[in-house]
Design an enzyme around this catalytic site. Structure first.
Site, PDB file in Angstrom:
ATOM      1  N   GLY A 112       0.830  -1.206   0.000  1.00 27.61           N
ATOM      2  CA  GLY A 112       0.000   0.000   0.000  1.00 27.61           C
ATOM      3  C   GLY A 112       0.856   1.244   0.000  1.00 27.61           C
ATOM      4  O   GLY A 112       1.959   1.232  -0.557  1.00 27.61           O
ATOM      5  N   GLU A 113       0.339   2.332   0.585  1.00 27.45           N
ATOM      6  CA  GLU A 113       1.022   3.645   0.643  1.00 27.45           C
ATOM      7  C   GLU A 113       1.071   4.329  -0.721  1.00 27.45           C
ATOM      8  O   GLU A 113       1.541   5.462  -0.813  1.00 27.45           O
ATOM      9  CB  GLU A 113       2.474   3.537   1.156  1.00 27.45           C
ATOM     10  CG  GLU A 113       2.632   3.056   2.558  1.00 27.45           C
ATOM     11  CD  GLU A 113       4.111   2.995   2.977  1.00 27.45           C
ATOM     12  OE1 GLU A 113       4.979   3.492   2.245  1.00 27.45           O
ATOM     13  OE2 GLU A 113       4.381   2.439   4.053  1.00 27.45           O
TER      14      GLU A 113
END
Lengths: 354, 354
Positions: free
Chosen positions: B320-321
């Site tokens: 993610g991120e």
């Protein structure tokens, strides 16, 4: 000293990488602020570069595509879709920054260096081309050897020297790239020999052959292998018989990078045949060799399997020039920035798992 | 004016792209100095960006990751591996440039803008964070709605405004990114509803659950869906009931990008749930939406199928991120440079097929 003895000295100088450096890299990767291994194959790329560079803070900031160009006598057999002049015309297009590789390389901050290893036309007045012509094209491999053994060794050494020069100029990551009308035919022949595969399994459409054209290419490759009586235990002899000047030089780029303990990405099907040749010539070179994409050319998957490598990208490309290599250099760049510059849990004051 | 009526105005302003622009792009692509379609999916990306931008010379030189952070009441159910404080700690790490997304974004020349949409801790004194807090975390969706309908609409509008601001500052390509401990649980619930899939098919290990943890997550998602009696024909209501503040904001990023006729790449599983929500809220937004990688999180493939999209990268990532989005922005950048800057056969004086 003969070119072949120069090449033997290179082979003798290539040492395997130290697995301890890869272990140290994994220790660092597992302490960075992310769930362990959550960056998947990008972490594996970082660990491999770390291993080659002998540090857990690797860098591939300076990148170069070493593009080798050459012509092929086998186009006499009608295996190419484009006229042979396209080889030098595309060399001109590449030094003029109009080709795909120029744009892909620019997108990852890589330089492109074009070498004339065997283009038929005299390019000595074309600015920007590195002139290392061994011969004005190969001979027709369907009737006899494409090159003499010494020509092949000389072409390999062109690539070795190009890698040495690139590393001396600061390159931390090299990609191979090719240009040569007709070169999927010798690449198919080399792949058939080095991966022990039927020619029909490794001949594809190249730049746009129809089914009939592919069948003809298979027949030409079969004839070339038969006429030349190639022996897979003599990889330089195979390169000379059914290779190409730019392909031999690309094998040299892989060997030169390995000699210089520098990571080298191989591009598509032409570069894959060169990578296979390099690893057959010197198995330890495999430690420095990185895959890029999976080409649509069916023989590329055969090469990847023979090398035991999974491609990084699968984008249905089939252009060559180093285009797949360039895109992959971008991913490897991200991998190196990640392992080298991320904070650890301790440094960032981030809590680890409960 | 309520946030929901602001959102309805956005939905009304989103227009489909013009297919004529994509046809013009293919005409140009087929005249560039390469065998037609030999760059495979990269050509398709170039054509889609050209279509969105209404030009056969598109550019994504200026890129930004709009990262939305929020906390989740559902962590009370024990669905997360890391403590809830990691949300704000990682926000601090990201503004301090220590996280993976900082390095991946740097590798493609993208900026990262972190927004606090719903972090529990007060971050108003943390330099570099864009404070748009709607609430200090959601409520536990396993016992009732995570947000009120108006909170959800407000969070969506945070993302819409972030996209508008980014485009006003020159952004030509946006990627979504997320941070929020526990957020794979609401993302699973949203995916189950919007892709009409069993919770067991869309719940994965997140940041590191074992088999028992995954089974518990499935039970929590099933309970949340039952308790809230969600109706898939009311996507904003679904977002409010079983979504997250940062997920709603990411749906807003997609809608805001579409409103601004700007390409938006969605990252992994969390962003995928937001992309699905956005497309359910406004189907025309799909014209502006680009896939990135295929996450290891099993629900991500379910999302991609529901959106009818093939990922660009498959690198076994699950962080993610915005990490997968950032890498994909690099490929899209190469695609745009290629279509915009390559020479045609006529310009380069290269012969076409015989």
């Amino acid at each position: 000293m003969s070119y072949e003895s120069e090449l033997n000295a290179v082979i003798g100088a290539i040492a395997p990488t130290d697995p301890a450096a890869e272990e140290a890299a994994w220790t660092r990767l597992d302490n960075l602020t992310k769930p362990p291994r959550s960056l998947g194959r990008v972490e594996g790329l970082a660990a491999r570069v770390a291993c080659v560079q002998g540090t857990d803070r690797p860098s591939v900031a300076k990148k170069v595509v070493l593009l080798m160009a050459g012509d092929h006598g086998v186009v006499e057999e009608g295996v190419a879709v484009y006229p042979q002049d396209v080889t030098w015309q595309m060399v001109a297009n590449i030094v003029g920054k109009g080709a795909a590789i120029n744009q892909f390389a620019a997108s990852v901050g890589a330089d492109v260096l074009v070498h004339d290893v065997g283009v038929i036309r005299d390019l000595s007045d074309m600015p920007g081309v590195v002139i290392r012509k061994v011969a004005p094209g190969t001979r027709n491999m369907a009737v006899g050897p494409a090159m003499t053994r010494e020509e092949a060794a000389q072409a390999v050494m062109v690539g070795v020297q190009a890698a040495r020069d690139a590393v001396a100029a600061g390159a931390e990551l090299i990609s191979t790239g090719d240009m040569g009308i007709g070169n999927t035919t010798p690449a198919s022949a080399l792949t058939a020999v080095f991966a022990d595969a039927e020619p029909a399994l490794v001949c594809g459409r190249g730049t746009g052959l129809d089914d009939e054209g592919v069948a003809h290419k298979v027949a030409v490759v079969e004839r070339a292998l038969q006429v030349n009586g190639v022996n897979e235990l003599d990889p330089l002899g195979v390169l000379a018989a059914v290779g190409g000047l730019e392909i031999a030089a690309l094998a040299g780029v892989v060997l030169g990078a390995a000699e210089q303990r520098t990571c080298v990405v191989f591009d598509g099907f032409i570069s894959g045949s060169a990578a296979l040749a390099a690893v057959r010539i010197c198995p330890a070179a495999a430690d420095y060799l990185f895959p890029s994409h999976r080409s649509v050319e069916p023989g590329h998957s055969v090469q990847l399997d023979a090398l035991g490598l999974e491609p990084v990208l699968e984008l249905d490309m089939r252009l060559g020039e180093g285009t797949g290599g360039a895109l992959t250099m971008g991913i490897i760049d991200a991998a190196c920035r990640m392992i080298s510059n991320m904070a650890t849990f301790a440094e960032a004051g981030v809590s680890d798992k409960e």
